[in-house]
Design a protein around this motif. Structure first.
Motif, PDB file in Angstrom:
ATOM      1  N   UNK A 226      30.546 -37.670  62.055  1.00  0.00           N
ATOM      2  CA  UNK A 226      29.057 -37.273  62.953  1.00  0.00           C
ATOM      3  C   UNK A 226      28.196 -36.847  61.973  1.00  0.00           C
ATOM      4  N   UNK A 227      28.374 -36.064  60.919  1.00  0.00           N
ATOM      5  CA  UNK A 227      27.297 -35.727  60.183  1.00  0.00           C
ATOM      6  C   UNK A 227      27.118 -36.580  59.067  1.00  0.00           C
ATOM      7  N   UNK A 228      28.111 -37.565  58.613  1.00  0.00           N
ATOM      8  CA  UNK A 228      27.811 -38.755  57.732  1.00  0.00           C
ATOM      9  C   UNK A 228      26.721 -39.523  58.628  1.00  0.00           C
ATOM     10  N   UNK A 232      22.065 -40.275  57.500  1.00  0.00           N
ATOM     11  CA  UNK A 232      21.584 -41.496  57.188  1.00  0.00           C
ATOM     12  C   UNK A 232      20.142 -41.653  57.555  1.00  0.00           C
ATOM     13  N   UNK A 233      19.619 -41.343  58.936  1.00  0.00           N
ATOM     14  CA  UNK A 233      18.354 -41.347  59.332  1.00  0.00           C
ATOM     15  C   UNK A 233      17.548 -39.947  58.740  1.00  0.00           C
ATOM     16  N   UNK A 234      18.204 -39.090  58.741  1.00  0.00           N
ATOM     17  CA  UNK A 234      17.287 -37.774  58.230  1.00  0.00           C
ATOM     18  C   UNK A 234      16.764 -38.013  56.730  1.00  0.00           C
ATOM     19  N   UNK A 353      26.881 -36.876  51.472  1.00  0.00           N
ATOM     20  CA  UNK A 353      27.625 -37.960  51.363  1.00  0.00           C
ATOM     21  C   UNK A 353      27.040 -39.251  51.959  1.00  0.00           C
ATOM     22  N   UNK A 354      26.440 -38.823  53.456  1.00  0.00           N
ATOM     23  CA  UNK A 354      25.755 -40.081  54.283  1.00  0.00           C
ATOM     24  C   UNK A 354      24.578 -40.261  53.744  1.00  0.00           C
ATOM     25  N   UNK A 369      19.696 -52.432  57.102  1.00  0.00           N
ATOM     26  CA  UNK A 369      20.673 -52.891  58.229  1.00  0.00           C
ATOM     27  C   UNK A 369      22.073 -52.332  58.125  1.00  0.00           C
ATOM     28  N   UNK A 370      22.605 -52.571  56.872  1.00  0.00           N
ATOM     29  CA  UNK A 370      24.072 -52.174  56.839  1.00  0.00           C
ATOM     30  C   UNK A 370      24.154 -50.607  56.588  1.00  0.00           C
ATOM     31  N   UNK A 371      23.314 -50.038  56.326  1.00  0.00           N
ATOM     32  CA  UNK A 371      23.263 -48.537  56.063  1.00  0.00           C
ATOM     33  C   UNK A 371      23.314 -47.975  57.464  1.00  0.00           C
ATOM     34  N   UNK A 372      22.496 -48.137  58.381  1.00  0.00           N
ATOM     35  CA  UNK A 372      22.529 -47.770  59.682  1.00  0.00           C
ATOM     36  C   UNK A 372      23.773 -48.452  60.392  1.00  0.00           C
ATOM     37  N   UNK A 373      24.171 -49.709  60.264  1.00  0.00           N
ATOM     38  CA  UNK A 373      25.373 -49.797  60.978  1.00  0.00           C
ATOM     39  C   UNK A 373      26.545 -49.179  60.329  1.00  0.00           C
TER      40      UNK A 373
END
Length: 402
Positions: A226-228, A232-234, A353-354, A369-373
């Protein structure tokens, strides 16, 4: 209700003190460095990636120190741990104001995280849970909202101080303020009086269903996922918005709105945990975060980012509250700080890591796109882990000695 009759007012003193202390410590160690990038780059010519590793050192320290100091708080009590931690963090920030080399900042933030910030995060949140026989969810939501408030306000305070006194003066001011706030507030921390009935800490009926080690392993695996996702958006929403021709200030405004909505979300999901149970509230927030995270890649325009960000921020913030309330519910008070230390250590490592994963996938593909997917995929894995835990408990897992 004997559990609530013992010093019922002082438990709110504990909550308020914890919220302020978490605002001071986490605000500096998690997001406070963001406004120091340009001043350090201008004075020393350091690369931004190298400067970012100062923050990484603090997070690694938080992760490693949380395991050690969580157990220490279980064994020796909270007050001395907080007093020592406040002194270490304040002195490290003061010393950082005199740094002349990058390695000195790495070392100071590593020590400040490991023996300063780590003395507060897991031990304080465990303490809050221990003071509440019922209603621990709302109390933990308030305490963790303090962290969110600090992450939003400390960078603003630091930015104003940099303009007035330079980066060295700003760090000196933050260090002195840390000592002035954390040391007296630490004196307020104390363990709750012995309870005459119940498990305490909102854990009645849950802790002991699984072995303590199993609880820690399962929740650590869940927070890794969940924290990974969360990181990503943070870390990458601002550059994603800048790729859509939005300015840095406009993008930063959206992030501030997300964090502001998160303060309310932590309170609401804390209350929800009291109403429906810790794990269902955690699953609800996790589903909210997972379902919405990929949608950021489909947005275009400042208004749509604001509206979507406010909705996302309200829900995503409930995930961390869910982690805290679930850990509280599934662990015995005498071992809770140690469990919190381990679980939140994996949370901090996953944040690191995220952020790295999102950047690396952008470098490979030239877009987000791939990062948020991938972030959404980690969210699905988290839901699978927590869902399995919930099903085991609903089916009446065999109680074991706590």
């Amino acid at each position: 209700m004997p559990e609530q009759a013992a010093e019922p007012r002082y438990r709110w003193v504990i909550v308020a003190a914890a919220a302020v202390m978490l605002a001071v410590t986490m605000g500096q160690l998690v997001s406070g460095l963001s406004v120091f990038f340009l001043p350090l780059e201008r004075e020393f010519g350091w690369a931004r990636g190298d400067i970012a590793l100062i923050n990484t050192a603090g997070l690694v320290g938080l992760a490693a120190g949380g395991i050690l100091l969580g157990r220490a708080a279980d064994r020796w009590g909270i007050r001395w741990i907080c007093l020592a931690g406040g002194a270490v963090l304040g002195l490290c920030i003061l010393a950082a104001s005199q740094a002349e080399a990058l390695w000195q900042l790495y070392l100071l933030f590593l020590v400040g995280g490991a023996f300063g910030g780590a003395a507060f995060f897991a031990p304080l949140l465990a303490l809050v849970g221990n003071w509440f026989a019922t209603g621990a969810g709302m109390a933990l939501g308030i305490a963790s909202a303090g962290q969110a408030l600090g992450q939003g306000t400390i960078p603003v305070i630091a930015a104003v101080a940099i303009e007035a006194f330079g980066w060295r003066g700003a760090l000196a001011l933050l260090g002195a303020g840390t000592l002035a706030l954390l040391l007296p507030l630490s004196l307020l921390a104390r363990d709750p009086p012995p309870r005459t009935g119940g498990a305490g800490g909102g854990a009645a009926g849950l802790h002991g269903i699984l072995p303590h080690r199993t609880v820690v392993i399962v929740l650590s695996a869940a927070v890794l996922c969940c924290c990974t996702l969360m990181a990503v958006p943070l870390m990458h929403l601002v550059p994603l918005m800048q790729d859509r021709a939005l300015s840095a200030s406009e993008s930063a405004g959206v992030m501030f709105a997300i964090l502001a909505a998160g303060i309310l979300g932590r309170l609401v999901f804390g209350k929800l945990a009291d109403m429906v149970g810790a794990i269902p509230a955690y699953m609800t927030a996790s589903l909210w975060q997972t379902a919405m995270v990929f949608g950021f890649t489909q947005l275009d325009g400042l208004g749509s980012f604001y509206l979507y960000g406010l909705a996302y921020g309200f829900g995503y913030s409930g995930v961390m509250t869910g982690v805290l309330t679930t850990t509280t519910a599934l662990t015995a008070p005498a071992r809770r700080a140690g469990a919190m230390g381990i679980v939140t250590a994996f949370a901090f490592l996953a944040h690191g890591f995220g952020g790295f994963l999102g950047g690396r996938l952008y470098d490979i593909t030239g877009g987000y796109t791939l990062a948020f997917a991938a972030a959404a995929a980690f969210g699905i894995a988290n839901l699978a882990i927590v869902g399995g835990l919930y099903l085991h408990i609903r089916r009446g897992g065999t109680p074991v000695p706590a």
